[in-house]
Structure formats: structure tokens, C-alpha cells
Design an enzyme around this catalytic site. Sequence first.
Site, PDB file in Angstrom:
ATOM      1  N   TYR A 153     -57.060 -13.836  47.335  1.00 23.91           N
ATOM      2  CA  TYR A 153     -56.538 -15.162  46.952  1.00 23.91           C
ATOM      3  C   TYR A 153     -56.941 -16.202  48.006  1.00 23.91           C
ATOM      4  CZ  TYR A 153     -52.968 -18.713  45.771  1.00 23.91           C
ATOM      5  OH  TYR A 153     -52.305 -19.876  45.442  1.00 23.91           O
TER       6      TYR A 153
HETATM    7  P1  NAP Z   1     -48.308 -21.080  37.259  1.00 25.67           P
HETATM    8  O1  NAP Z   1     -46.894 -21.515  37.143  1.00 25.67           O
HETATM    9  O2  NAP Z   1     -48.637 -19.622  37.150  1.00 25.67           O
HETATM   10  O3  NAP Z   1     -49.183 -21.913  36.192  1.00 25.67           O
HETATM   11  C1  NAP Z   1     -50.559 -21.672  36.129  1.00 25.67           C
HETATM   12  C2  NAP Z   1     -51.221 -22.632  35.165  1.00 25.67           C
HETATM   13  O4  NAP Z   1     -52.644 -22.390  35.222  1.00 25.67           O
HETATM   14  C3  NAP Z   1     -50.784 -22.460  33.725  1.00 25.67           C
HETATM   15  O5  NAP Z   1     -50.740 -23.722  33.103  1.00 25.67           O
HETATM   16  C4  NAP Z   1     -51.916 -21.607  33.127  1.00 25.67           C
HETATM   17  O6  NAP Z   1     -52.120 -21.821  31.727  1.00 25.67           O
HETATM   18  C5  NAP Z   1     -53.102 -22.164  33.885  1.00 25.67           C
HETATM   19  N1  NAP Z   1     -54.255 -21.268  33.901  1.00 25.67           N
HETATM   20  C6  NAP Z   1     -54.328 -19.983  34.343  1.00 25.67           C
HETATM   21  N2  NAP Z   1     -55.571 -19.501  34.166  1.00 25.67           N
HETATM   22  C7  NAP Z   1     -56.303 -20.500  33.597  1.00 25.67           C
HETATM   23  C8  NAP Z   1     -57.634 -20.621  33.169  1.00 25.67           C
HETATM   24  N3  NAP Z   1     -58.507 -19.608  33.274  1.00 25.67           N
HETATM   25  N4  NAP Z   1     -58.032 -21.801  32.616  1.00 25.67           N
HETATM   26  C9  NAP Z   1     -57.169 -22.840  32.479  1.00 25.67           C
HETATM   27  N5  NAP Z   1     -55.886 -22.785  32.875  1.00 25.67           N
HETATM   28  C10 NAP Z   1     -55.471 -21.627  33.420  1.00 25.67           C
HETATM   29  O7  NAP Z   1     -48.924 -21.529  38.676  1.00 25.67           O
HETATM   30  P2  NAP Z   1     -48.425 -22.657  39.723  1.00 25.67           P
HETATM   31  O8  NAP Z   1     -47.514 -22.012  40.691  1.00 25.67           O
HETATM   32  O9  NAP Z   1     -47.996 -23.877  39.010  1.00 25.67           O
HETATM   33  O10 NAP Z   1     -49.796 -22.906  40.525  1.00 25.67           O
HETATM   34  C11 NAP Z   1     -50.609 -24.049  40.305  1.00 25.67           C
HETATM   35  C12 NAP Z   1     -51.644 -24.117  41.427  1.00 25.67           C
HETATM   36  O11 NAP Z   1     -50.988 -24.242  42.694  1.00 25.67           O
HETATM   37  C13 NAP Z   1     -52.552 -22.877  41.534  1.00 25.67           C
HETATM   38  O12 NAP Z   1     -53.867 -23.279  41.814  1.00 25.67           O
HETATM   39  C14 NAP Z   1     -51.958 -22.113  42.697  1.00 25.67           C
HETATM   40  O13 NAP Z   1     -52.910 -21.300  43.339  1.00 25.67           O
HETATM   41  C15 NAP Z   1     -51.484 -23.253  43.583  1.00 25.67           C
HETATM   42  N6  NAP Z   1     -50.430 -22.868  44.507  1.00 25.67           N
HETATM   43  C16 NAP Z   1     -49.228 -22.411  44.058  1.00 25.67           C
HETATM   44  C17 NAP Z   1     -48.254 -22.030  44.968  1.00 25.67           C
HETATM   45  C18 NAP Z   1     -46.907 -21.494  44.529  1.00 25.67           C
HETATM   46  O14 NAP Z   1     -46.177 -20.958  45.393  1.00 25.67           O
HETATM   47  N7  NAP Z   1     -46.516 -21.602  43.270  1.00 25.67           N
HETATM   48  C19 NAP Z   1     -48.499 -22.134  46.348  1.00 25.67           C
HETATM   49  C20 NAP Z   1     -49.741 -22.601  46.775  1.00 25.67           C
HETATM   50  C21 NAP Z   1     -50.693 -22.969  45.853  1.00 25.67           C
HETATM   51  P3  NAP Z   1     -51.374 -20.902  30.599  1.00 25.67           P
HETATM   52  O15 NAP Z   1     -49.932 -21.372  30.589  1.00 25.67           O
HETATM   53  O16 NAP Z   1     -52.091 -21.218  29.336  1.00 25.67           O
HETATM   54  O17 NAP Z   1     -51.494 -19.484  31.061  1.00 25.67           O
END
Ligand code: NAP
Length: 245
Positions: A153
Site C-alpha cells: 500500500y
Molecule cells: P472507501 O471508503 O473504501 O471508499 C473507496 C472508494 O473508492 C469507493 O467509492 C469505491 O467505489 C472507489 N473505488 C475502489 N476501487 C475503484 C476503482 N477501481 N475505480 C473507481 N473507484 C474505485 O475508502 P476511503 O477510506 O474513503 O479512501 C479514499 C482514499 O483515501 C483512498 O485513496 C485511500 O487510500 C485514502 N486514504 C484513506 C485513509 C483512511 O484511513 N480511510 C487514510 C489514508 C488515505 P465503490 O463504492 O463502487 O466500490
Amino acid sequence: MTTSSKVALITGASRGIGATIARRLASDGFAVAINYASNAAEADALVAELAQAGVSAIAVKADVSRADHVHAMFATVEDQLGKIDVLVNNAGVLKTAPLAQTSDELYAQNFAINTQGVFNTLREAATRLNDGGRIINLSTTSLALNLPGYAIYNGTKAAVEAFTRVFAKELRGRRITVNAVAPGPVATDLFLNGKTDEQIDTFARMPPLERLGQPEDIAGVVAFLAGKDGAWVNGQVLRANGGVA
Ligand code: NAP
């Protein structure tokens, strides 16, 4: 449907941080395109919620890891909302595993979505974003923590940070800024799924502000970079994590 509002495309905006970014940019006056991979119901519900509030919003299904999907997604947004001003590369996946136990498939999937997905949208944006636009890529504070299980990651997001710094310079002359936001743990499916209450509590106590981040904490930073006050920030990685690193 075309609009006189500035247009923002947020990848992975059906839920989690991306959905909150879409709501925030909509309330800041943007027309928003909500990209998703499979979750049409949640993306459509968000579009309906925003439409109710008078916002121009569309849902666009596209797997960001597929260059052809991304190409078509840009065309759909241009047709329905107009040329894009703000691109938020938020779509991402996290599946932790010790490097030695990571399969070829897991490695490939992580890099395809988190890294190639960003490459695909940046390449389109190079010719298709409006001059004066903004690009905001989601990285992660886990790059600074180096916790076991995060090698792949972190590798995917280290590449995104590298793209951010170089692409900011490659867009010279277009008045487009390119920055990254690197959240610490945020209470979404991506972080919470598969963790025990005890593990979640340990993460929550790590930052001096002693809580998990909320999607709103990150959406506010993205809105700053997308808005007037962020105009002079370019080629930077902004950590938003309550002080954990
Ligand atoms: P999440 O709740 O799991 O949501 C992920 C989103 O990405 C969903 O809308 C999903 O769509 C979409 N997605 C997944 N695979 C995809 C693909 N191949 N093409 C288009 N869309 C896709 O994740 P989150 O926590 O909001 O994370 C958002 C970003 O923040 C990510 O880049 C993550 O690495 C980063 N981040 C998160 C955290 C954390 O602690 N949450 C910390 C640091 C960084 P579907 O609903 O259709 O599956």
C-alpha cells in the site's frame, strides 16, 4: 446538461472520504461528477441528495485502473457538466498483508487501482483539464509510519506522491496546481473493515489529538486546495492526521 459552475470530478466518490469531498465541493459551488467502481446505488443516492439541494451532479461508473474507462469518463463529464476544473484522485483500496505473504494478484490489484488509476486520470487531465485547474491526489500518512503489513500500500502511494511533485512542474504554463493530501487513519470502510475494536482504539489514540480522522477533516483540506485560498500551494504533500506523524 451543462452548467456555468466550475466542474469537479472526484474518483471513488460513492462512499467514504470521496463522498464527503463531493458534498463539500458541491456546497462550495462546484458541479460534481461522482465516480464509482461498482456501488451504483450509493453513487445515485448521493447524486439525488445533491440534486435536491440544487447542485448539478452526475454519477459516472468507471474502473480507474482501466485507461479506456477513464478516457470515457472524462468524455461523459465534459458532455454532461462541461470541461473539468478540479480533479480529485481519491479512489483507492487498502489490503494489508506482510510483504512475504502478498500474492501476485494482490500486488497487481493494489498498484492497478492506487497507482495506475492515478496515472490514467493524470494523463487525461494533462490535455483535458481547464487552464487554472486543480489536481488533488490522495496519499496516506501511513507512508511516514512504516507499519508492518503496509509495504505494498505504501509503495502504491509513494508513487502517487512522486507523480504529484513531477506533474506539478510538467504543467508549467497551464496555471494548474497539483498537490497531494495524506490522511492519517479516517473512520471509513477502508480503515475499519477487518480491524478489531482494540486495534481501532489503538489507532485512535496515536495522534496527540486522540481520535480518528473523519471524512470531513480531509474534505476540508481538499476544499482548501481546490479553492481560492489554496492557489499558491503547488507540488506539495499536505498531511492531515491530527499530528500522528
Ligand atoms: P472507501 O471508503 O473504501 O471508499 C473507496 C472508494 O473508492 C469507493 O467509492 C469505491 O467505489 C472507489 N473505488 C475502489 N476501487 C475503484 C476503482 N477501481 N475505480 C473507481 N473507484 C474505485 O475508502 P476511503 O477510506 O474513503 O479512501 C479514499 C482514499 O483515501 C483512498 O485513496 C485511500 O487510500 C485514502 N486514504 C484513506 C485513509 C483512511 O484511513 N480511510 C487514510 C489514508 C488515505 P465503490 O463504492 O463502487 O466500490
